[in-house]
Motif scaffolding. Structure first.
Motif, PDB file in Angstrom:
ATOM      1  N   ALA A  59       0.731  -1.113  -0.005  1.00 42.73           N
ATOM      2  CA  ALA A  59      -0.003   0.122  -0.011  1.00 42.73           C
ATOM      3  C   ALA A  59       0.921   1.164   0.078  1.00 42.73           C
ATOM      4  CB  ALA A  59      -1.156  -0.065   1.190  1.00 42.73           C
ATOM      5  N   GLN A  60       2.082   1.154   0.592  1.00 37.53           N
ATOM      6  CA  GLN A  60       2.939   2.199   0.672  1.00 37.53           C
ATOM      7  C   GLN A  60       4.397   1.614   0.748  1.00 37.53           C
ATOM      8  OE1 GLN A  60       2.272   4.030   4.612  1.00 37.53           O
ATOM      9  NE2 GLN A  60       0.403   5.138   3.744  1.00 37.53           N
ATOM     10  N   SER A  61       5.332   2.449  -0.136  1.00 34.74           N
ATOM     11  CA  SER A  61       6.512   1.758   0.044  1.00 34.74           C
ATOM     12  C   SER A  61       7.651   3.082   0.213  1.00 34.74           C
ATOM     13  CB  SER A  61       6.917   1.191  -1.398  1.00 34.74           C
ATOM     14  OG  SER A  61       6.308  -0.035  -1.746  1.00 34.74           O
ATOM     15  N   GLU A  62       8.661   2.688   0.722  1.00 33.84           N
ATOM     16  CA  GLU A  62       9.881   3.717   0.735  1.00 33.84           C
ATOM     17  C   GLU A  62      11.000   3.007   0.349  1.00 33.84           C
ATOM     18  OE1 GLU A  62       7.964   5.109   5.104  1.00 33.84           O
ATOM     19  OE2 GLU A  62       9.855   4.065   5.125  1.00 33.84           O
ATOM     20  N   ALA A  63      12.010   3.893   0.049  1.00 27.98           N
ATOM     21  CA  ALA A  63      13.421   3.458  -0.394  1.00 27.98           C
ATOM     22  C   ALA A  63      14.154   4.353   0.567  1.00 27.98           C
ATOM     23  CB  ALA A  63      13.621   3.549  -1.757  1.00 27.98           C
ATOM     24  N   HIS A  64      15.155   3.582   1.240  1.00 28.05           N
ATOM     25  CA  HIS A  64      16.290   4.557   1.975  1.00 28.05           C
ATOM     26  C   HIS A  64      17.513   4.108   1.267  1.00 28.05           C
ATOM     27  CE1 HIS A  64      13.521   5.257   5.404  1.00 28.05           C
ATOM     28  NE2 HIS A  64      12.856   4.193   4.545  1.00 28.05           N
ATOM     29  N   ASP A 183      -2.205   7.037   4.684  1.00 29.44           N
ATOM     30  CA  ASP A 183      -2.288   6.654   6.166  1.00 29.44           C
ATOM     31  C   ASP A 183      -3.577   6.449   6.614  1.00 29.44           C
ATOM     32  OD1 ASP A 183       0.469   6.330   6.155  1.00 29.44           O
ATOM     33  OD2 ASP A 183       0.922   8.590   7.075  1.00 29.44           O
ATOM     34  N   ARG A 184      -4.496   7.634   6.287  1.00 25.04           N
ATOM     35  CA  ARG A 184      -5.875   7.442   6.872  1.00 25.04           C
ATOM     36  C   ARG A 184      -6.700   6.115   5.959  1.00 25.04           C
ATOM     37  NH1 ARG A 184      -7.661  12.784   4.814  1.00 25.04           N
ATOM     38  NH2 ARG A 184      -8.309  11.618   2.901  1.00 25.04           N
ATOM     39  N   ALA A 188      -8.374   3.264   8.272  1.00 21.52           N
ATOM     40  CA  ALA A 188      -9.766   2.853   8.070  1.00 21.52           C
ATOM     41  C   ALA A 188      -9.979   1.339   7.620  1.00 21.52           C
ATOM     42  CB  ALA A 188     -10.263   3.864   6.876  1.00 21.52           C
ATOM     43  N   ARG A 189      -9.018   0.836   7.444  1.00 16.91           N
ATOM     44  CA  ARG A 189      -9.203  -0.685   6.999  1.00 16.91           C
ATOM     45  C   ARG A 189      -9.090  -1.576   8.237  1.00 16.91           C
ATOM     46  NH1 ARG A 189      -8.477  -2.072   1.208  1.00 16.91           N
ATOM     47  NH2 ARG A 189      -8.217   0.106   0.143  1.00 16.91           N
ATOM     48  N   HIS A 190      -8.555  -0.908   9.528  1.00 19.02           N
ATOM     49  CA  HIS A 190      -8.409  -1.645  10.615  1.00 19.02           C
ATOM     50  C   HIS A 190      -9.674  -1.578  11.489  1.00 19.02           C
ATOM     51  CE1 HIS A 190      -4.162  -2.580   9.878  1.00 19.02           C
ATOM     52  NE2 HIS A 190      -4.028  -1.266   9.354  1.00 19.02           N
TER      53      HIS A 190
END
Length: 190
Positions: A59-64, A183-184, A188-190
């Motif tokens: 749903a979300q991805s980050e690269a460091h 994030d919202r 909301a899916r939880h």
């Protein structure tokens, strides 16, 4: 099980993208030119990507990225699932050709790459990075993979459209992009 799928997918994508391109493709996208890897290091949010197996549930991805003294980059990719769980993969990126920092090989550290070093690596071409190193477009030369990156989790519509136009000019199908879930929406899916 998701972690295994994520890691296996990274291996498969790296292997396929490394094999898919030939050296003499005159229709390959144009890259950004020299990329200052020290300025490129740090956290990037993936705003959008073309569909791919190994990120199918992200749903979300980050690269460091972490610049190393030898001219390579340490890579940490994180993927947040819709249930909120984070999974990660670590690896290294190095220039495909010495002194050319816009075309990198990325190899993730896992059982497959330890078994067959140098085989499962993916092409990571920096197609665009703005002068402040705040936004970037990264893709594979065969145009199967594309990521739109930002130092922030969202951008104004005009800036997002500017990045999309740049990707389209390079021949990428931006109609198929998968956008970052807020994030919202995850909460909301939880």
């Amino acid at each position: 099980m998701r972690r295994l799928g994520f890691l296996l997918g990274l291996c498969l994508v790296a292997l396929l993208s490394g094999c898919a391109t030939g050296g003499g493709d005159t229709l390959a996208p144009k890259t950004a030119g020299p990329v200052d890897l020290k300025r490129y290091q740090g956290k990037w949010y993936e705003l959008a990507r073309l569909p791919m197996y190994f990120q199918r549930d992200c749903a979300q991805s980050e690269a460091h990225y972490n610049a190393k003294p030898d001219g390579t980059l340490g890579v940490l990719n994180r993927c947040r699932m819709l249930d909120g769980e984070w999974i990660r993969a670590e690896g290294n990126a190095r220039p495909q050709e010495a002194g050319h920092t816009d075309k990198l090989w990325v190899e993730f550290d896992n059982w497959f790459t330890r078994l067959a070093p140098g085989v499962a690596r993916g092409e990571y071409w920096v197609l665009y990075v703005d002068s402040r190193y705040r936004t970037a477009i990264v893709g594979s030369p065969d145009r199967k993979y594309l990521w739109i990156l930002s130092r922030t989790p969202s951008l104004p519509a005009w800036e997002r459209e500017n990045l999309l136009a740049k990707a389209r000019q390079q021949g990428y199908d931006t109609n198929r992009l998968i956008w970052r879930v807020s994030d919202r929406d995850i909460a909301a899916r939880h």
